[in-house]
Scaffold this motif. Structure first.
Motif, PDB file in Angstrom:
ATOM      1  N   MET A  46      21.494   1.088  13.047  1.00  0.00           N
ATOM      2  CA  MET A  46      20.154   0.830  13.557  1.00  0.00           C
ATOM      3  C   MET A  46      19.380   2.135  13.686  1.00  0.00           C
ATOM      4  O   MET A  46      19.966   3.212  13.793  1.00  0.00           O
ATOM      5  N   ILE A  47      18.060   2.014  13.646  1.00  0.00           N
ATOM      6  CA  ILE A  47      17.169   3.137  13.920  1.00  0.00           C
ATOM      7  C   ILE A  47      16.061   2.644  14.840  1.00  0.00           C
ATOM      8  O   ILE A  47      15.862   1.436  15.007  1.00  0.00           O
ATOM      9  N   GLU A  48      15.349   3.594  15.427  1.00  0.00           N
ATOM     10  CA  GLU A  48      14.178   3.256  16.240  1.00  0.00           C
ATOM     11  C   GLU A  48      12.968   3.974  15.676  1.00  0.00           C
ATOM     12  O   GLU A  48      13.034   5.163  15.361  1.00  0.00           O
ATOM     13  N   ILE A  49      11.873   3.244  15.545  1.00  0.00           N
ATOM     14  CA  ILE A  49      10.615   3.862  15.145  1.00  0.00           C
ATOM     15  C   ILE A  49       9.653   3.828  16.322  1.00  0.00           C
ATOM     16  O   ILE A  49       9.691   2.918  17.150  1.00  0.00           O
ATOM     17  N   ASN A  50       8.806   4.840  16.401  1.00  0.00           N
ATOM     18  CA  ASN A  50       7.819   4.956  17.474  1.00  0.00           C
ATOM     19  C   ASN A  50       6.447   5.180  16.864  1.00  0.00           C
ATOM     20  O   ASN A  50       6.288   6.048  16.004  1.00  0.00           O
ATOM     21  N   SER A  51       5.481   4.420  17.328  1.00  0.00           N
ATOM     22  CA  SER A  51       4.104   4.650  16.899  1.00  0.00           C
ATOM     23  C   SER A  51       3.518   5.823  17.673  1.00  0.00           C
ATOM     24  O   SER A  51       4.102   6.322  18.637  1.00  0.00           O
ATOM     25  N   SER A  52       2.334   6.230  17.267  1.00  0.00           N
ATOM     26  CA  SER A  52       1.542   7.161  18.065  1.00  0.00           C
ATOM     27  C   SER A  52       0.916   6.399  19.231  1.00  0.00           C
ATOM     28  O   SER A  52       1.069   5.182  19.354  1.00  0.00           O
ATOM     29  N   VAL A  53       0.197   7.120  20.076  1.00  0.00           N
ATOM     30  CA  VAL A  53      -0.543   6.498  21.174  1.00  0.00           C
ATOM     31  C   VAL A  53      -1.896   6.033  20.637  1.00  0.00           C
ATOM     32  O   VAL A  53      -2.601   6.791  19.963  1.00  0.00           O
ATOM     33  N   HIS A  54      -2.239   4.791  20.937  1.00  0.00           N
ATOM     34  CA  HIS A  54      -3.483   4.209  20.431  1.00  0.00           C
ATOM     35  C   HIS A  54      -4.283   3.592  21.568  1.00  0.00           C
ATOM     36  O   HIS A  54      -3.740   3.273  22.631  1.00  0.00           O
ATOM     37  N   SER A  55      -5.558   3.396  21.310  1.00  0.00           N
ATOM     38  CA  SER A  55      -6.404   2.675  22.252  1.00  0.00           C
ATOM     39  C   SER A  55      -6.889   1.347  21.683  1.00  0.00           C
ATOM     40  O   SER A  55      -7.399   0.510  22.432  1.00  0.00           O
ATOM     41  N   ARG A  56      -6.725   1.152  20.366  1.00  0.00           N
ATOM     42  CA  ARG A  56      -7.206  -0.060  19.706  1.00  0.00           C
ATOM     43  C   ARG A  56      -6.091  -0.673  18.867  1.00  0.00           C
ATOM     44  O   ARG A  56      -5.263   0.019  18.272  1.00  0.00           O
ATOM     45  N   TYR A  57      -6.142  -1.997  18.789  1.00  0.00           N
ATOM     46  CA  TYR A  57      -5.130  -2.753  18.053  1.00  0.00           C
ATOM     47  C   TYR A  57      -5.132  -2.434  16.559  1.00  0.00           C
ATOM     48  O   TYR A  57      -4.066  -2.257  15.950  1.00  0.00           O
ATOM     49  N   GLY A  58      -6.309  -2.354  15.948  1.00  0.00           N
ATOM     50  CA  GLY A  58      -6.395  -2.163  14.501  1.00  0.00           C
ATOM     51  C   GLY A  58      -5.676  -0.917  14.010  1.00  0.00           C
ATOM     52  O   GLY A  58      -4.834  -0.995  13.098  1.00  0.00           O
TER      53      GLY A  58
END
Length: 372
Positions: free
Chosen positions: A57-69
């Motif tokens: 398994m691996i884990e991915i992380n998004s950046s910090v966002h303020s909008r869904y799109g």
């Protein structure tokens, strides 16, 4: 001593997803995370990717966002980058809260210090923890707001379990649960829900200080709560979701949580209270066992409600917030899930149509990469 609660921009959000690494020859889990991470390190990666407790398994992380799109677009970029790298190694990537027929004794603990310590402490539970979840962080302006949101969400936890449920099969059998993954989480001693307080000072300087003094707890990472505060980031972290079969659904779940938190911060609902948790485990079980077909008990009125109808009603109530936050597409996506069935339903249908668990895993791989 617990660090101070960092101030972050309210309602900003980010997503973590744990993903399955699958052999394309037998569709079992494959211990290939070291090779995949080595390959991914050679070039820029949108977001972040890290190992998880076992090498399958691996884990991915998004950046910090303020909008869904933008969050959705980044998750799609991350997915495409991962798929391209996995193709080079001839391995498959899949969502889903459990792999349907993997056997935990065959898993290998990733060679990191914390993972080795967890394996030593928890024994077979560490390998059995090869399950796959989505975590969503929501930014909070203060520790008090974090504790308020954390406990206000107790009423809506079944929504996120049912909407994300994608773990009906365990050890080669239909568990009859839509989300069997959370049963694995509940095996850990520090799982469940956070103690009730709406004061960050009381949480940090009384509760956490006492737990730290016992020697049981060293940091917030040692708590496996359904929702936990993360003071170093200035967030709360929702941890009950199975990893969906698509990143589009993962983004939609995050958009729903953001809208819901915006609504809760208006403080128009009755304030959370300790007695809300009288029905918490029952409601949680209903969502895990029956998914969208569950029946939950309202923590304030004790009214029995259809989970499906409660979600649809809440999604409609969130529309003004969806308009303000630019997440109406997320709310529409989840309304469609409620009406047509979620990932657990899809997996059971694929099992019947493909005639095997291997065929079901193949379908999940294709669904993750956007092929079906």
């Amino acid at each position: 001593m617990l660090e101070p609660f960092a101030q972050s921009e309210p309602l900003t959000f980010g997503v973590e997803l744990e993903l399955q690494l699958v052999s394309l020859s037998d569709f079992d889990l494959n211990a290939s995370s070291p090779d995949l991470l080595h390959l991914l390190a050679r070039k820029p990666f949108p977001g972040n990717v890290t190992p998880e407790i076992t090498e399958s398994m691996i884990e991915i992380n998004s950046s910090v966002h303020s909008r869904y799109g933008p969050l959705r677009e980044e998750l799609l970029d991350i997915r495409d980058t991962l798929v391209a790298a996995a193709d080079q190694l001839n391995i498959g990537l899949a969502g889903g809260g459990t792999h349907p027929f993997q056997h935990w004794p065959e898993r290998r603990i990733y060679p990191g210090q914390r993972f080795q310590e967890l394996s030593s402490l928890y024994g077979y539970l560490a390998k059995q923890f090869t399950v796959f979840g989505q975590h969503v962080h929501i930014g909070c302006s203060s520790g008090d707001d974090a504790m308020f949101l954390l406990h206000s969400l107790n009423r809506y936890i079944p929504h996120f379990i049912a909407l994300s449920a994608s773990s009906p099969f365990v050890q080669g059998h239909d568990s009859l649960f839509d989300s069997a993954r959370l049963n694995s989480v509940f095996a850990f001693p520090m799982s469940g829900r956070a103690p009730f307080t709406l004061s960050w000072d009381e949480f940090a300087n009384v509760y956490f200080a006492k737990m730290e003094a016992t020697g049981i707890i060293k940091s917030m990472k040692d708590f496996y709560w359904d929702v936990r505060p993360k003071p170093e980031y200035g967030t709360i972290e929702l941890r009950v979701c199975d990893t969906p079969l698509t990143v589009e659904r993962a983004a939609a779940l995050a958009g729903y949580l953001q809208a819901l938190c915006r609504h809760l911060l208006e403080r128009r609902e009755p304030a959370p209270a300790e007695d809300d948790y009288l029905v918490y485990n029952f409601n949680r079980f209903q969502a895990c066992r029956f998914g969208l077909d569950g029946a939950i008990t309202h923590p304030k009125t004790y009214e029995t409600m259809s989970l499906r109808e409660d979600i649809l009603t809440t999604l409609r109530r969130m529309e003004p917030h969806g308009e303000a936050l630019g997440s109406m597409d997320a709310l529409r996506h989840l309304a469609q899930v409620v009406q047509e069935g979620g990932d657990a339903t899809y997996l059971r249908r694929e099992f019947e149509e493909q005639g095997s668990a291997e065929g079901m895993v193949d379908a999940a791989i294709r669904r993750f990469r956007g092929s079906n």
